[in-house]
Structures are given as C-alpha cells and as structure tokens.
Design an enzyme around this catalytic site. Structure first.
Site, PDB file in Angstrom:
ATOM      1  CB  THR A 185      36.284  53.552  46.456  1.00  0.00           C
ATOM      2  OG1 THR A 185      35.611  53.233  47.673  1.00  0.00           O
ATOM      3  CG2 THR A 185      37.651  52.938  46.458  1.00  0.00           C
ATOM      4  CD  GLU A 330      39.018  49.605  46.266  1.00  0.00           C
ATOM      5  OE1 GLU A 330      39.193  49.964  45.083  1.00  0.00           O
ATOM      6  OE2 GLU A 330      37.894  49.572  46.797  1.00  0.00           O
ATOM      7  CE  LYS A 443      24.306  36.277  39.432  1.00  0.00           C
ATOM      8  NZ  LYS A 443      24.434  37.472  40.243  1.00  0.00           N
ATOM      9  CD1 TRP A 448      25.204  33.529  35.844  1.00  0.00           C
ATOM     10  CD2 TRP A 448      27.064  34.632  36.404  1.00  0.00           C
ATOM     11  NE1 TRP A 448      25.371  33.404  37.197  1.00  0.00           N
ATOM     12  CE2 TRP A 448      26.509  34.072  37.567  1.00  0.00           C
ATOM     13  CE3 TRP A 448      28.242  35.360  36.513  1.00  0.00           C
ATOM     14  CZ2 TRP A 448      27.080  34.220  38.822  1.00  0.00           C
ATOM     15  CZ3 TRP A 448      28.823  35.521  37.755  1.00  0.00           C
ATOM     16  CH2 TRP A 448      28.244  34.960  38.903  1.00  0.00           C
TER      17      TRP A 448
HETATM   18  P1  AMP Z   1      37.634  52.632  40.397  1.00  0.00           P
HETATM   19  O1  AMP Z   1      38.338  52.205  41.595  1.00  0.00           O
HETATM   20  O2  AMP Z   1      36.583  53.656  40.662  1.00  0.00           O
HETATM   21  O3  AMP Z   1      38.526  53.057  39.276  1.00  0.00           O
HETATM   22  O4  AMP Z   1      36.831  51.378  39.853  1.00  0.00           O
HETATM   23  C1  AMP Z   1      37.434  50.134  39.622  1.00  0.00           C
HETATM   24  C2  AMP Z   1      36.500  49.261  38.823  1.00  0.00           C
HETATM   25  O5  AMP Z   1      36.332  49.808  37.515  1.00  0.00           O
HETATM   26  C3  AMP Z   1      36.996  47.874  38.568  1.00  0.00           C
HETATM   27  O6  AMP Z   1      36.775  47.018  39.681  1.00  0.00           O
HETATM   28  C4  AMP Z   1      36.178  47.454  37.356  1.00  0.00           C
HETATM   29  O7  AMP Z   1      34.868  47.074  37.706  1.00  0.00           O
HETATM   30  C5  AMP Z   1      36.090  48.750  36.589  1.00  0.00           C
HETATM   31  N1  AMP Z   1      37.110  48.789  35.537  1.00  0.00           N
HETATM   32  C6  AMP Z   1      38.285  49.432  35.551  1.00  0.00           C
HETATM   33  N2  AMP Z   1      38.934  49.246  34.382  1.00  0.00           N
HETATM   34  C7  AMP Z   1      38.155  48.457  33.615  1.00  0.00           C
HETATM   35  C8  AMP Z   1      38.258  47.888  32.310  1.00  0.00           C
HETATM   36  N3  AMP Z   1      39.299  48.112  31.512  1.00  0.00           N
HETATM   37  N4  AMP Z   1      37.253  47.103  31.882  1.00  0.00           N
HETATM   38  C9  AMP Z   1      36.176  46.851  32.650  1.00  0.00           C
HETATM   39  N5  AMP Z   1      36.019  47.365  33.884  1.00  0.00           N
HETATM   40  C10 AMP Z   1      36.983  48.154  34.356  1.00  0.00           C
END
Ligand code: AMP
Length: 546
Positions: A185, A330, A443, A448
């Site tokens: 990640t 994850e 915040k 929020w």
């Molecule tokens: P990654 O593992 O790099 O793809 O990142 C995952 C994170 O991307 C998630 O925990 C969210 O914070 C964000 N994320 C993924 N899809 C969305 C979505 N449709 N809307 C808002 N945030 C998203």
C-alpha cells in the site's frame, strides 16, 4: 457431521485453465510499450503462462519466492499474473509511480528474487539495480529485437526465456491458503506495507466481484481496465475476467483521453474501470472533440470518491452507466458497489444520482460496520458517521513480515475487524457513504466537515476541473475548510463566484472560508489527492476569517 463434498482447492491456475477450456478463442488485446497492438486469446495466454512457469523454474525460482513486476497493463504482465502465482511463487506487483527510494525499499522488503519490467522502466531499473541485493536477474518484458542498451546487471530477455521452454506444465495442486500475490500500500506516512493475498482469497473475491450487483461482467463483455495491474491487481479484473471469459483490452501506458477513446472504439469495449482522475481527462477530450461512445455502456469508478457531476456527465452526456465502487488494497480490493435495488428503478433522476453518489452496498463476503471512537457500533440510519470496519475472507489480517504490528480490532465476541481508516455513514438499505479518510475530515467547532462533500460541490461548477479541500488551523474553530481549485482550460471564475456557488448546496457553517486557485493538485501514485502534501504546503496559510 461433515458434508460429503469434494475438497478441491481454490487456485488461481484454475481460473486460467477454465478460461482456456471454455473461452479459448476469446481475445486479449494489448497496446504494446514497443508500439502497435498485440492480439491473442485465453488459449494463447494460458500456453505462455505455462511456458513462463517452466522458464522461472529453470532459473531456480521455487515456491514462495517473490517475483516483482514493474509493468503496465499488457499481455506479458497477464501471463506473469498466472505463471508466477500458478507455480506457487508470489506475484509482487510494484507501482512504478512511487519514488525510486520507495521502490527500492519495497523490492528489498519483499526480497524479490527476479523482477520483470516493461521497457519504459529500463532507466529506472538501471538506477535501482545496485541497491536491490536480493534480485538475481532483471527480466525485461520484450523480445530480442527491442532489448535495451542499459547498464543493468543480469539482464534477461522475457521472450527468449519463454520461447526456450515447452508448454507442457502441470500446475501444482497447492494448498489454497498458499500466498499468491503481494501488493504494497502506498501509505502517505511510514513505510509501505505489504498486503499478501492467497489463492483462496483471490478466487473467492473474483467470484464475488463478477456478480451482477458488483462489477457485472460476463463473457459477452469487452473490459478495458484503465486501473493499472499494480493498483490492487487492477481491482482483480484479470481474475474476474478469466472466471467469466470476458475479452480483455489492455491499454499499456497510454492512458490519455485520445489513446483511450481510440481503443474503446476500435475494440468495441463495453465496460471499463478506473479512478476519477483518468476519467476527467477522457471526458474533457470527448467533450472538446464532440465524441460519443459506440459500444461502451458502463464503467466502474473508485479509488477516490466519484463526484456526482462526473456520474451525471457520464450518464447523461455519454450514455455510460457509472458503478461507483469502494475498496482498498487490503480488501483485494472490492468492498461495496452502488447499484440500484428494484424499488429504486422508477425514482426521479436526482434521487437515483444521490444513491449512485454513495459508495454502495457491500458485496457478499464483506461485512461492514461503523463504530464510534469507543468502538460502539453506530446505527444504519444514513446520518450517524463513524469509523468503518470490515471483515471477510478476502480482507487482510496483517501485513507482510508483521510490518506495522497487528492492525485488527476485536469486537465483544472476540471476532476480528479490519479498521479501514475511512469515516462513513450506512443507510437503512445498507448503502455506505464515505464521509472522508479519518485524517482528512475537517474538525470545526466540534462539528465534522466532509472534505469530499465540498469537493463534490465544487467540481459541479462548469469552470472547475479539479478541487481539493483541506482543514486550515483557525483560532476560534480549530479548523476551517480551504478550497483549492484547478480551473478548466480557457474558463474564468472568481473566488466570490465560487463561494456563492456553494450556497444552498452545503450547510452554511461548512462552506469554505477561502479559495485558492492553483495550476495543479498533487496526487499519490494511485491517483488520489495527496492531502498530506497540501496540508504541508498550506500549513502557514492565513484564512481571511482568522
Ligand atoms: P488503496 O488501497 O490505495 O486503493 O486506497 C484505499 C482507500 O481509497 C480507501 O480506504 C478510501 O479512503 C479510498 N477510496 C477508495 N474508493 C473510494 C471511493 N469510491 N470513495 C471514496 N474513497 C475511496
């Protein structure tokens, strides 16, 4: 009493075997890094994946060895997905957009024994190779005619290796819990952490992701994954497409609007998947040139919140249904998809758009809940927001080599939950909506403010190409929102006009205090707004309200 059912393991090799047997002549089309288009089919892909497994075996690769890839979406990368995992080694996709130091860290942490890479990355590999002590050979994914003249030690030619091998290879019958692939990640703080998938988790996820209320793909579709194979395995599409026999179109590195549109049309693509930032470029290109799709009818958008204005434009201007999806590396990565229930079908357009703007309902296998800071579960009323926790058979229970400690939280029954780091609401129908990353929420005076809500509102303005909202320290309210805006080419808008545009769209107290126009916004290696950088850049910013 135990059931009387066969215990055949769920293996990645069975996906490509099935695709060959039942969809052997279904095409896989790739735009090559070397130029031109390559075509073959699932039969060809399976044959060459077997040859690759033989080639890696001949190099001494053993079960559990990690094999890195630095590559775009292309047919050789697909062969690696199947050849490496199928033989029991671990397919380790590396995001080439990371900083070179991060890539070196990742290769060393994973202890990759070989790294496969696209020609584009030869200069990068030349720089990194001396620091990557575990790597015994660098395999460039091209033929002899295109071998780079780079000073890379132990440089091997992919086509030479594969062509030298027979295609008779028996996939081993592995334990389905065997590690199959590894993806780090791109955390914005601390070291990258490795998510280690298993054959079982991958196959179960591939089933669930293909379902009609999830990504809804079939053997009648043509899928062009814009999302790179190094971003959570292209959202696992290489697996789901093989499972149902979908034709795949792999776009290589040319992800600009013009190149993508060309490929969508020539290959008669019906469905695609990618992050909002790539769609921005495609939609701009199509609007400027008055283009329409002939076959494309839906696309999956995730990775960041998809602004309602983008959903509307896709659907109303271009006839493409948006499937807004949420997940994380994850989670293999799919968690939720926003699709309608039958009771929604006759709702007015704006009510349907409001549903699609949510991140959607969880697919079977993903259990969701929201909790307050004390861990108490919050109601599914669409209003209460809290930390989003997940559990299920394709969700991580720790990181490779224990990096970062135990991420899980136990509930009162002793069951493990994975904290996503997202803050969300869930409505009575189970539609989850992300309020923010917990670190991005603003915040203000005990309330929020969702930066995503403000960004969504801002990009609905015709002059706004992209927007980011961050919290700025405020003497009275703790934090107040600052809106950063990239204007569309050849458009004009003032700070006052933009602030006025928010009136009636968001609560008065959550309106941004100020607007700054910028040339561009920083993004992470997976196309998300890089808010840590923005907060750093604007840490001394004085709001006019302060
Ligand atoms: P990654 O593992 O790099 O793809 O990142 C995952 C994170 O991307 C998630 O925990 C969210 O914070 C964000 N994320 C993924 N899809 C969305 C979505 N449709 N809307 C808002 N945030 C998203």
């Amino acid at each position: 009493m135990q059931g009387l059912m066969m215990d055949t393991p769920l293996l990645i090799s069975s996906l490509i075997q099935h695709a060959e047997r039942h969809h052997g002549d279904t095409e896989i089309v790739s735009r090559l890094v070397e130029g031109g288009i390559h075509r073959y089919d699932y039969r060809g892909a399976h044959r060459r994946a077997r040859k690759l497994a033989n080639a890696l075996g001949a190099l001494g690769v053993e079960k559990s060895d990690r094999i890195g890839t630095l590559a775009w979406n292309g047919f050789r990368h697909l062969e690696a997905f199947y050849g490496i995992s199928g033989m029991g080694a671990v397919m380790h996709t590396i995001n080439p957009r990371l900083f070179p130091e991060q890539i070196t860290y990742i290769v060393n942490h994973a202890e990759d024994s070989y790294v496969l890479f696209d020609l584009t990355f030869a200069p990068l590999i030349e720089k990194l190779a001396p620091m990557c002590k575990s790597v015994k050979g660098w395999i460039v994914m091209t033929d002899r005619a295109h071998m780079p003249q780079a000073g890379i030690p132990n440089l091997l030619c992919y086509e030479d290796l594969v062509n030298a091998q027979p295609d008779d290879y028996e996939w081993p019958e592995l334990d389905e819990r065997t590690a199959s692939s590894l993806c780090y990640t791109s955390g914005t703080t601390g070291n990258p952490k490795g998510v280690l998938y298993s054959h079982r988790s991958t196959v179960l996820h591939a089933y669930a992701a293909a379902l009609p209320d999830a990504l809804n793909i079939s053997s009648r579709d043509v899928m062009l994954p814009v999302v790179p194979m190094f971003h959570a395995n292209a959202w696992a599409l290489p697996y789901s497409c093989a499972l149902v026999g979908t034709k795949m179109v792999l776009p290589g590195y040319q992800l600009d609007g013009k190149s993508l549109f060309e490929l969508f049309e020539t290959e008669r693509v019906t469905v695609s998947a990618g992050v909002p930032t790539v769609w921005l470029a495609l939609l701009q290109h199509m609007s400027q040139n008055k283009l329409k799709f002939s076959t494309m009818n839906r696309t999956v958008i995730g990775g960041s919140a998809c602004p309602p204005a983008m959903i509307r434009s896709f659907q109303e201007d271009f006839g493409v249904q948006v499937l807004h999806a949420w997940g994380m590396t994850e989670m293999s990565p799919l968690g939720t998809v926003s699709t309608f229930k039958s009771k929604h079908l006759d709702l007015p357009k704006d009510s349907k758009l409001a549903i699609q703007s949510k991140q959607g309902r969880s697919i079977f296998g993903v259990d969701l809940k929201i909790v307050d800071d004390a861990g108490k579960e919050l109601p599914w009323d669409g209003k209460a927001f809290g930390n989003l926790l997940v559990r299920g058979p394709w969700i991580s229970n720790g990181y490779f080599k224990g990096e970062g400690g135990d991420p899980l939280r136990k509930d009162e029954k002793g069951r493990d939950w994975f904290p996503t780091g997202d803050v969300a609401t869930i409505d009575p129908d189970g539609y989850m909506q992300i309020t923010d990353r917990s670190k991005d929420v603003i915040k203000s005076g005990g309330e929020w403010i969702s930066s995503i809500d403000l960004e969504n509102a801002a990009v609905a303005h015709p002059a706004v190409a992209e927007a980011a909202v961050i919290g700025i320290r405020h003497p009275k309210w703790d934090e107040r929102p600052l809106l950063l805006v990239v204007k569309k080419k050849d458009t004009q808008v003032t700070r006052e006009e933009l602030l006025k545009f928010f009136e009636g769209k968001v609560a008065k107290w959550s309106m941004p205090d100020d607007v700054v126009f910028v040339e561009q916004l920083p993004h992470t290696a997976t196309g998300k707004l890089l808010k840590t950088k923005l907060r750093e850049d604007f840490k001394d910013y004085k709001l006019p309200t302060a």
